[in-house]
Design a protein around this motif. Structure first.
Motif, PDB file in Angstrom:
ATOM      1  N   SER A  35       0.876  -1.203  -0.005  1.00 34.90           N
ATOM      2  CA  SER A  35      -0.282   0.023  -0.019  1.00 34.90           C
ATOM      3  C   SER A  35       0.794   1.359   0.062  1.00 34.90           C
ATOM      4  CB  SER A  35      -0.785   0.005   1.325  1.00 34.90           C
ATOM      5  OG  SER A  35      -1.516   1.389   1.516  1.00 34.90           O
ATOM      6  N   LEU A  36       1.849   1.246   0.822  1.00 39.62           N
ATOM      7  CA  LEU A  36       2.860   2.303   0.715  1.00 39.62           C
ATOM      8  C   LEU A  36       3.565   2.646  -0.490  1.00 39.62           C
ATOM      9  CD1 LEU A  36       4.393   1.923   4.376  1.00 39.62           C
ATOM     10  CD2 LEU A  36       2.902   3.792   3.849  1.00 39.62           C
ATOM     11  N   ALA A  37       3.810   1.569  -1.144  1.00 42.08           N
ATOM     12  CA  ALA A  37       4.526   1.611  -2.343  1.00 42.08           C
ATOM     13  C   ALA A  37       3.707   2.194  -3.310  1.00 42.08           C
ATOM     14  CB  ALA A  37       5.076   0.127  -2.785  1.00 42.08           C
ATOM     15  N   ARG A  38       2.489   1.547  -3.424  1.00 49.38           N
ATOM     16  CA  ARG A  38       1.532   1.930  -4.564  1.00 49.38           C
ATOM     17  C   ARG A  38       1.299   3.490  -4.377  1.00 49.38           C
ATOM     18  NH1 ARG A  38      -2.672  -1.759  -3.796  1.00 49.38           N
ATOM     19  NH2 ARG A  38      -3.625  -0.195  -2.373  1.00 49.38           N
ATOM     20  N   GLY A  42       2.420   5.432  -7.625  1.00 51.31           N
ATOM     21  CA  GLY A  42       1.068   5.500  -8.475  1.00 51.31           C
ATOM     22  C   GLY A  42       1.167   4.564  -9.481  1.00 51.31           C
ATOM     23  N   ASP A  43       1.732   3.472  -9.283  1.00 57.30           N
ATOM     24  CA  ASP A  43       1.918   2.230 -10.451  1.00 57.30           C
ATOM     25  C   ASP A  43       2.112   1.085  -9.761  1.00 57.30           C
ATOM     26  OD1 ASP A  43       3.940   0.716 -12.030  1.00 57.30           O
ATOM     27  OD2 ASP A  43       2.901   1.955 -13.477  1.00 57.30           O
ATOM     28  N   GLU A  44       1.086   0.192 -10.204  1.00 56.24           N
ATOM     29  CA  GLU A  44       0.950  -0.996  -9.314  1.00 56.24           C
ATOM     30  C   GLU A  44       2.053  -2.158  -9.815  1.00 56.24           C
ATOM     31  OE1 GLU A  44      -0.783  -4.153  -7.292  1.00 56.24           O
ATOM     32  OE2 GLU A  44      -1.588  -1.907  -7.440  1.00 56.24           O
ATOM     33  N   ARG A  45       2.443  -1.933 -10.985  1.00 54.01           N
ATOM     34  CA  ARG A  45       3.378  -2.737 -11.667  1.00 54.01           C
ATOM     35  C   ARG A  45       4.716  -2.648 -10.562  1.00 54.01           C
ATOM     36  NH1 ARG A  45       5.885  -2.790 -17.146  1.00 54.01           N
ATOM     37  NH2 ARG A  45       8.035  -2.723 -16.229  1.00 54.01           N
ATOM     38  N   GLU A  46       5.187  -1.160 -10.583  1.00 55.41           N
ATOM     39  CA  GLU A  46       6.300  -0.774  -9.811  1.00 55.41           C
ATOM     40  C   GLU A  46       6.116  -0.957  -8.201  1.00 55.41           C
ATOM     41  OE1 GLU A  46       8.670   2.891 -10.962  1.00 55.41           O
ATOM     42  OE2 GLU A  46       6.819   3.469 -11.339  1.00 55.41           O
ATOM     43  N   ALA A  47       4.783  -0.825  -7.902  1.00 55.21           N
ATOM     44  CA  ALA A  47       4.594  -1.257  -6.368  1.00 55.21           C
ATOM     45  C   ALA A  47       5.013  -2.614  -5.836  1.00 55.21           C
ATOM     46  CB  ALA A  47       3.183  -0.992  -6.172  1.00 55.21           C
ATOM     47  N   GLU A  48       4.491  -3.591  -6.844  1.00 52.20           N
ATOM     48  CA  GLU A  48       4.965  -4.907  -6.690  1.00 52.20           C
ATOM     49  C   GLU A  48       6.285  -5.168  -6.728  1.00 52.20           C
ATOM     50  OE1 GLU A  48       3.236  -7.699  -6.025  1.00 52.20           O
ATOM     51  OE2 GLU A  48       1.341  -6.579  -5.906  1.00 52.20           O
ATOM     52  N   ASP A  49       7.250  -4.790  -7.558  1.00 53.67           N
ATOM     53  CA  ASP A  49       8.573  -4.831  -7.600  1.00 53.67           C
ATOM     54  C   ASP A  49       9.123  -4.183  -6.334  1.00 53.67           C
ATOM     55  OD1 ASP A  49       8.276  -5.982 -10.092  1.00 53.67           O
ATOM     56  OD2 ASP A  49       8.996  -4.174 -11.301  1.00 53.67           O
ATOM     57  N   VAL A  50       8.716  -2.954  -5.963  1.00 53.17           N
ATOM     58  CA  VAL A  50       9.316  -2.695  -4.763  1.00 53.17           C
ATOM     59  C   VAL A  50       8.867  -3.285  -3.552  1.00 53.17           C
ATOM     60  CG1 VAL A  50       9.057  -0.509  -3.222  1.00 53.17           C
ATOM     61  CG2 VAL A  50       9.516  -0.155  -5.625  1.00 53.17           C
ATOM     62  N   TRP A  75      10.014  -0.659  10.963  1.00 53.47           N
ATOM     63  CA  TRP A  75      11.594  -0.960  10.150  1.00 53.47           C
ATOM     64  C   TRP A  75      11.167  -1.167   8.805  1.00 53.47           C
ATOM     65  CZ3 TRP A  75      14.170  -5.906   8.803  1.00 53.47           C
ATOM     66  CH2 TRP A  75      15.378  -5.562   8.426  1.00 53.47           C
ATOM     67  N   LEU A  76       9.978  -2.079   8.571  1.00 50.94           N
ATOM     68  CA  LEU A  76       9.689  -2.240   7.375  1.00 50.94           C
ATOM     69  C   LEU A  76       9.280  -1.144   6.362  1.00 50.94           C
ATOM     70  CD1 LEU A  76       8.049  -5.781   7.550  1.00 50.94           C
ATOM     71  CD2 LEU A  76      10.398  -5.280   6.418  1.00 50.94           C
ATOM     72  N   THR A  77       8.681  -0.269   7.132  1.00 54.25           N
ATOM     73  CA  THR A  77       8.158   0.915   6.619  1.00 54.25           C
ATOM     74  C   THR A  77       9.311   1.801   6.317  1.00 54.25           C
ATOM     75  OG1 THR A  77       6.004   0.787   7.924  1.00 54.25           O
ATOM     76  CG2 THR A  77       6.714   3.066   7.095  1.00 54.25           C
ATOM     77  N   GLY A  78      10.574   2.158   7.034  1.00 54.23           N
ATOM     78  CA  GLY A  78      11.411   2.807   6.770  1.00 54.23           C
ATOM     79  C   GLY A  78      12.348   2.129   5.317  1.00 54.23           C
ATOM     80  N   ILE A  79      12.391   0.963   5.281  1.00 56.06           N
ATOM     81  CA  ILE A  79      12.865   0.397   4.204  1.00 56.06           C
ATOM     82  C   ILE A  79      12.067   0.670   2.850  1.00 56.06           C
ATOM     83  CG2 ILE A  79      13.548  -1.876   2.891  1.00 56.06           C
ATOM     84  CD1 ILE A  79      14.299  -3.151   5.776  1.00 56.06           C
ATOM     85  N   THR A  80      10.843   0.483   3.284  1.00 56.88           N
ATOM     86  CA  THR A  80       9.972   0.781   2.117  1.00 56.88           C
ATOM     87  C   THR A  80       9.862   2.196   1.484  1.00 56.88           C
ATOM     88  OG1 THR A  80       8.019  -0.810   3.006  1.00 56.88           O
ATOM     89  CG2 THR A  80       7.303   0.893   1.332  1.00 56.88           C
TER      90      THR A  80
END
Length: 191
Positions: A35-38, A42-50, A75-80
């Motif tokens: 959710s944070l990555a998306r 703003g891109d589903e494919r990139e969010a999956e990759d991240v 910790w995971l939020t910071g990495i994200t």
């Protein structure tokens, strides 16, 4: 055992490399990370990759995890956040490269009063494809170049290179799959 204790045990197991804890960590925090990555990209494919990059980075760096406020989720939020920033910078770099390539290939398009190149999108697509093609392993590059630029069939490529036909087919399939994943959705040559 309360929720906080469960999360602490899960984090400790993850940091120790316990496979079941790692799976549980992924199931528990994947929705948040995705959710944070998306939202950031703003891109589903990139969010999956991240999302995958975040959990891979967390796994590799699990020995450095130290419990703190917010626990493993923080910790995971910071990495994200770092991985999203990296993805945005990579996106900006690609855009700058495309603009520079387009200017290099068609400098007249920048002069006032000049006619624009009839198909600038195709030129940009070609530059992107050539760049991604160069990143493929050499055997995959060779197979694709012979197929698309040499107009050879897979059997002809096998004859010319001495590779078994099945290997040629595998190289072709893997290379095309990689190009589809790495190129923007609108790139003409791999649609």
């Amino acid at each position: 055992m309360d929720e906080k204790e469960r999360e602490e045990r899960l984090a400790a197991g993850f940091a120790a490399g316990d496979e079941r804890c790692t799976e549980a960590v992924y199931r528990r925090w994947r929705p948040l990370v995705h959710s944070l990555a998306r939202r950031g990209l703003g891109d589903e494919r990139e969010a999956e990759d991240v999302t995958q990059q975040v959990f891979l980075a967390a796994w590799r760096g699990r020995g450095r995890y130290r419990p703190g406020p917010g626990g493993l989720g923080a910790w995971l939020t910071g990495i994200t956040r770092h991985k999203v920033a990296d993805a945005l910078e990579a996106r900006a770099r690609r855009a700058r490269s495309v603009e520079a390539a387009a200017r290099t290939l068609h400098p007249a398009a920048e002069r006032p009063g000049s006619l624009p190149h009839p198909e600038p999108e195709r030129t940009v697509d070609r530059v992107l494809i050539l760049g991604e093609l160069a990143r493929l392993p050499s055997a995959q590059q060779q197979v694709l170049r012979l197929a698309f630029y040499g107009d050879l069939t897979q059997a002809q490529i096998a004859d010319r290179t001495g590779l078994p036909l099945g290997t040629v087919k595998s190289h072709m399939r893997r290379a095309l799959h990689q190009l589809r994943r790495s190129l923007p959705a609108g790139a003409a040559a791999v649609r």
